[in-house]
Design a protein around this motif. Structure first.
Motif, PDB file in Angstrom:
ATOM      1  N   ALA A  38       0.840  -1.206   0.000  1.00  0.00           N
ATOM      2  CA  ALA A  38       0.000   0.000   0.000  1.00  0.00           C
ATOM      3  C   ALA A  38       0.874   1.255   0.000  1.00  0.00           C
ATOM      4  O   ALA A  38       0.606   2.221  -0.734  1.00  0.00           O
ATOM      5  N   THR A  39       1.950   1.236   0.803  1.00  0.00           N
ATOM      6  CA  THR A  39       2.875   2.383   0.833  1.00  0.00           C
ATOM      7  C   THR A  39       3.572   2.532  -0.510  1.00  0.00           C
ATOM      8  O   THR A  39       3.720   3.643  -1.031  1.00  0.00           O
ATOM      9  N   ASP A  40       4.002   1.391  -1.077  1.00  0.00           N
ATOM     10  CA  ASP A  40       4.698   1.419  -2.376  1.00  0.00           C
ATOM     11  C   ASP A  40       3.805   2.018  -3.456  1.00  0.00           C
ATOM     12  O   ASP A  40       4.278   2.768  -4.311  1.00  0.00           O
ATOM     13  N   GLU A  41       2.526   1.652  -3.423  1.00  0.00           N
ATOM     14  CA  GLU A  41       1.612   2.144  -4.463  1.00  0.00           C
ATOM     15  C   GLU A  41       1.532   3.660  -4.418  1.00  0.00           C
ATOM     16  O   GLU A  41       1.562   4.332  -5.450  1.00  0.00           O
ATOM     17  N   ALA A  56       2.989   6.197  -7.278  1.00  0.00           N
ATOM     18  CA  ALA A  56       2.107   7.178  -7.924  1.00  0.00           C
ATOM     19  C   ALA A  56       2.729   8.571  -7.844  1.00  0.00           C
ATOM     20  O   ALA A  56       2.736   9.321  -8.832  1.00  0.00           O
ATOM     21  N   VAL A  57       3.284   8.915  -6.674  1.00  0.00           N
ATOM     22  CA  VAL A  57       3.915  10.232  -6.501  1.00  0.00           C
ATOM     23  C   VAL A  57       5.127  10.356  -7.424  1.00  0.00           C
ATOM     24  O   VAL A  57       5.305  11.369  -8.114  1.00  0.00           O
ATOM     25  N   ALA A  58       5.952   9.300  -7.462  1.00  0.00           N
ATOM     26  CA  ALA A  58       7.171   9.338  -8.285  1.00  0.00           C
ATOM     27  C   ALA A  58       6.812   9.470  -9.762  1.00  0.00           C
ATOM     28  O   ALA A  58       7.446  10.236 -10.497  1.00  0.00           O
ATOM     29  N   ALA A  59       5.782   8.729 -10.187  1.00  0.00           N
ATOM     30  CA  ALA A  59       5.388   8.791 -11.599  1.00  0.00           C
ATOM     31  C   ALA A  59       4.857  10.177 -11.950  1.00  0.00           C
ATOM     32  O   ALA A  59       5.200  10.739 -13.002  1.00  0.00           O
ATOM     33  N   GLU A  79      13.684   7.406  -9.785  1.00  0.00           N
ATOM     34  CA  GLU A  79      12.868   7.173  -8.592  1.00  0.00           C
ATOM     35  C   GLU A  79      11.602   6.411  -8.941  1.00  0.00           C
ATOM     36  O   GLU A  79      11.168   5.527  -8.191  1.00  0.00           O
ATOM     37  N   ALA A  80      11.006   6.771 -10.082  1.00  0.00           N
ATOM     38  CA  ALA A  80       9.784   6.073 -10.504  1.00  0.00           C
ATOM     39  C   ALA A  80      10.098   4.595 -10.778  1.00  0.00           C
ATOM     40  O   ALA A  80       9.347   3.702 -10.374  1.00  0.00           O
ATOM     41  N   VAL A  83      10.552  -1.778  -6.254  1.00  0.00           N
ATOM     42  CA  VAL A  83      10.306  -2.111  -4.837  1.00  0.00           C
ATOM     43  C   VAL A  83       8.890  -2.656  -4.671  1.00  0.00           C
ATOM     44  O   VAL A  83       8.662  -3.632  -3.947  1.00  0.00           O
ATOM     45  N   MET A  84       7.937  -2.039  -5.370  1.00  0.00           N
ATOM     46  CA  MET A  84       6.552  -2.517  -5.265  1.00  0.00           C
ATOM     47  C   MET A  84       6.445  -3.951  -5.794  1.00  0.00           C
ATOM     48  O   MET A  84       5.785  -4.792  -5.187  1.00  0.00           O
TER      49      MET A  84
END
Lengths: 195, 524
Positions: free
Chosen positions: B239-242, B246-249, B377-378, B384-385
């Motif tokens: 959930a954190t990875d998602e 999303a923020v990185a993308a 980062e994206a 990681v996800m």
């Protein structure tokens, strides 16, 4: 020197500015500083990269030791059951072989048993060569160094000599051109004077 | 330099006047030696490479492969050592020890038993049967279903899969459109299949006997809300990875738009539209070149670059920690550099500095670095996800296999428990001593499978997170090194242009000759 020539040279040299010299030196100094910073960072990077290599080699060695220890223990037990040969040991051997064959990846080679006398893992470390950075900084330092009065005088003397040489050449060329033109004119006049 | 005395005296006025020059303007005398030295520097600067960074990237890739292999080997050896202790006739009480191990591991994965199960072995057994259902369906669907507490969806998927497998093995005997009410009698009447089909078969039997399709709840719904177990932690990490992905993308997308806007040249090609606009807005208020540099983002460019340098050349990135604070002095140096590029001559002459091509290049180099880092980062977030999803999937498979082992141990090896009754369980115990007979084989094989399908991939996926961090750090270092050259290139270009420029000796000579020629012509 011809007064007109001196006047022309002085007029141009009066325009000669220190602003560009200052801007050039500032840029050169700042670029040198940035290069020194980057060299420091790159050296630190190599140091950290090598630390990672050593740590990773140690980590893999630890895992390998662990694998060898466990493989050794299982192999020892298996050998015991095989040697005993009684029904319970036979059943143990059969069940062990069946269960441990489950999901075995044929591409993986299990560690050999020897636990002692192994050489420490070889670690290939990166070597940092700061000479390229040092060479750039040296070049920049030389470029940024303000000229001494003697150097400046020497440069200006040389520059003036070049101006003088170029002027003399221009004048000689002009005179030669004028002479050639006069000669050609005279020749033409003579040619037209002849009946 | 050899100059005759007479000639030296003739040149004296020029030299004296030149030495006395102190006024500042953009005109200056050309120096051939400086051009040679600056050209040599520019060429050496262009040749500067970063082989260490490239070497380290290759090493990181190889390390990931070696590490994964070594971890797998070690865990396989651990599994075999555990199995050896469970079949060793000298140790005794092996089924009970294996059962304790299986239950202990299940609890470790779940963190805690659902409410009331700790004290109720029968209820726990029913729960374990539900866990066993997890085996054999597409992992993504299952993880999604678990995350949504939608067990019914997972069951439907399992049912479809089982119907297909039945259809394959029993030709046209099974109508895949029928519901469980019609299916269950067939399942219960069917002979026990071979080992390969056992888990799906057992799952369906359990499902048919115990599952109330309308009221059934996700057995993990409660568990997953309580942190502390491997699975709840992995699901929380996803959930954190998602969110991070999303923020990185979004960040990478926004910066890319900035870069594209900035890189679009004006019609005359002199400067980018974005930089020109920023400059136009601030030109009137700009007090000096430094203000302009700040307004154009040179300060942030310098700060960011130094953060990246510190991050990449430190160990923080590998451990996932935040970047250390920027080196203020180094940031100042770069800020000064940008300022110098933005019309130092104008500032010195007391004029409002004009934007230069070099300043625009510095701004673009900074934007490029931001874009490169945002894109990395994206990619890192996505990697990681993926690793966390793999961890969660592996745990689901491991639990299903552990549940099969648990049921085999509790129910006598058939893999299917009869309705809970002590007498039935007692009569179904195999006659052969452990580990012979179906109970031992099923339990041990299911336990062995729980390592291969679950525990080992789970541990390996944990390493994948570390490997993604390392790869990210190495790639960022490579980009930073590359962009460092881009950032300094405008300064180098500016120096070279300066060294090549200036008034060449031929020019004043030609000027003077022209005047002298005119005067002579006038005299004639």
């Amino acid at each position: 020197m011809n007064p007109m020539r001196s006047l022309a040279c002085v007029s141009l040299l009066l325009l000669g500015g220190c602003a560009e010299e200052r801007a050039f030196q500032k840029l050169t100094n700042l670029t040198a500083k940035s290069t020194v910073d980057f060299k420091t960072s790159a050296a630190a990077y190599v140091e950290n990269a090598n630390e990672l290599r050593r740590t990773a080699a140690d980590g893999n060695q630890t895992l390998d030791d662990l694998a060898r220890g466990r493989a050794f223990e299982a192999a020892r037990l298996r050998q015991t059951w095989k040697a005993a040969g009684d029904p319970l040991s036979k059943a143990a051997l059969q069940a062990f072989d069946a269960a441990t064959a489950f999901g075995r990846d044929p591409t993986l080679t299990e560690p050999a048993l020897p636990l002692f006398g192994r050489a420490a893992p070889a670690v290939t470390v990166l070597k940092f060569d700061g000479a390229a950075y040092d060479g750039l900084v040296k070049q920049l330092t030389a470029l940024a160094k303000p000229p001494s009065l003697q150097e400046e005088a020497s440069f200006l003397l040389g520059y003036a000599k070049q101006v003088d040489d170029a002027y003399n050449k221009d004048m000689a060329d002009t005179a030669a051109g004028a002479a050639a033109a006069t000669e050609a004119g005279a020749a033409a006049k003579a040619a037209t004077a002849k009946p | 330099m050899k100059v005759s005395l007479a000639r030296g005296w003739r040149l004296a006025p020029v030299v004296l006047v030149a030495l006395g020059v102190s006024g500042c303007s953009s005109l200056y005398l050309y120096d051939a030696k400086r051009e040679t030295a600056t050209t040599a520097f520019s060429q050496d600067f262009g040749k500067l490479a970063f082989p260490e960074v490239a070497d380290q990237q290759a090493y990181i890739r190889q390390l990931a492969q070696d590490e994964t292999r070594q971890v797998t080997l070690t865990l396989m050896a651990s599994r075999n050592a555990r199995i050896a202790t469970f079949v060793d006739p000298q140790k005794g009480a092996a089924p009970e020890r294996l059962q304790r191990e299986v239950e202990g591991r299940l609890k470790q994965i779940l963190g805690t038993w659902p409410e009331g199960l700790e004290a109720d072995p029968e209820a726990r057994k029913a729960f374990v049967k539900q866990l066993q259902l997890m085996r054999g369906r597409p992992e993504a669907m299952w993880v999604h279903a678990v995350a949504l507490s939608d067990f019914k969806t997972a069951f439907e998927g399992l049912r479809e899969e089982y119907l297909k497998s039945l259809a394959a093995s029993h030709a046209a005997a099974v109508d895949t459109t029928t519901g469980p009410a019609l299916l269950c009698p067939d399942v219960l009447a069917a002979p026990v299949p071979a080992l390969g089909d056992l888990s799906i078969y057992a799952s369906m039997v359990v499902a048919c006997r115990n599952l109330d399709r309308e009221t059934h709840k996700n057995p993990l719904a409660e568990v997953t809300t309580k942190p502390g177990g491997f699975l709840p932690d992995a699901l929380a990490a996803i959930a954190t990875d998602e969110k991070a992905a999303a923020v990185a993308a979004a960040n990478a997308k926004a910066i890319k738009a900035d870069v594209e806007a900035a890189a679009t040249p004006k019609r005359d090609g002199t400067e980018s539209a974005q930089v020109a606009k920023a400059f136009a807005n601030l030109k009137a208020d700009a007090k000096d070149a430094t203000d302009v540099a700040k307004a154009l983002g040179a300060k942030s460019v310098a700060d960011e670059l130094n953060k990246w340098l510190a991050l990449q050349f430190g160990t923080a990135a590998a451990s996932g920690a935040d970047a250390p604070p920027a080196d203020v002095k180094r940031a100042q140096t770069l800020l000064d550099l940008a300022s110098a590029l933005i019309g130092a001559g104008d500032a010195a002459a007391g004029r409002t500095p004009e934007i230069s091509a070099g300043a625009a290049q510095v701004a673009l180099a900074g934007l490029q670095q931001r874009l490169d880092v945002a894109q990395l980062e994206a990619q890192h977030s996505a990697a990681v996800m993926q690793a966390d999803q793999d961890r969660a999937s592996a745990l689901v498979y491991e639990m299903a296999d552990l549940a099969s082992a648990e049921l085999a141990l509790a129910c006598g090896g058939a893999g299917v428990c009869a309705p809970a009754a002590p007498s039935v369980r007692a009569t179904s115990r195999p006659a052969l001593p452990w580990p012979s007979g179906p109970q031992g084989a099923t339990a041990l094989n299911a336990y062995a499978s729980s390592w291969v399908a679950g525990r080992i991939p789970y541990e390996v996926a944990g390493y994948h997170v570390i490997q993604a961090d390392r790869a990210y750090a190495a790639a960022k270092a490579a980009k930073t090194a590359q962009n460092w050259k881009s950032l300094l290139q405008p300064a180098v270009d500016r120096m070279l242009a300066s060294a090549k420029g200036g008034i060449k000796p031929e020019q004043p000579a030609a000027f003077a000759a022209a005047i002298a020629g005119g005067a002579l012509a006038g005299r004639r």
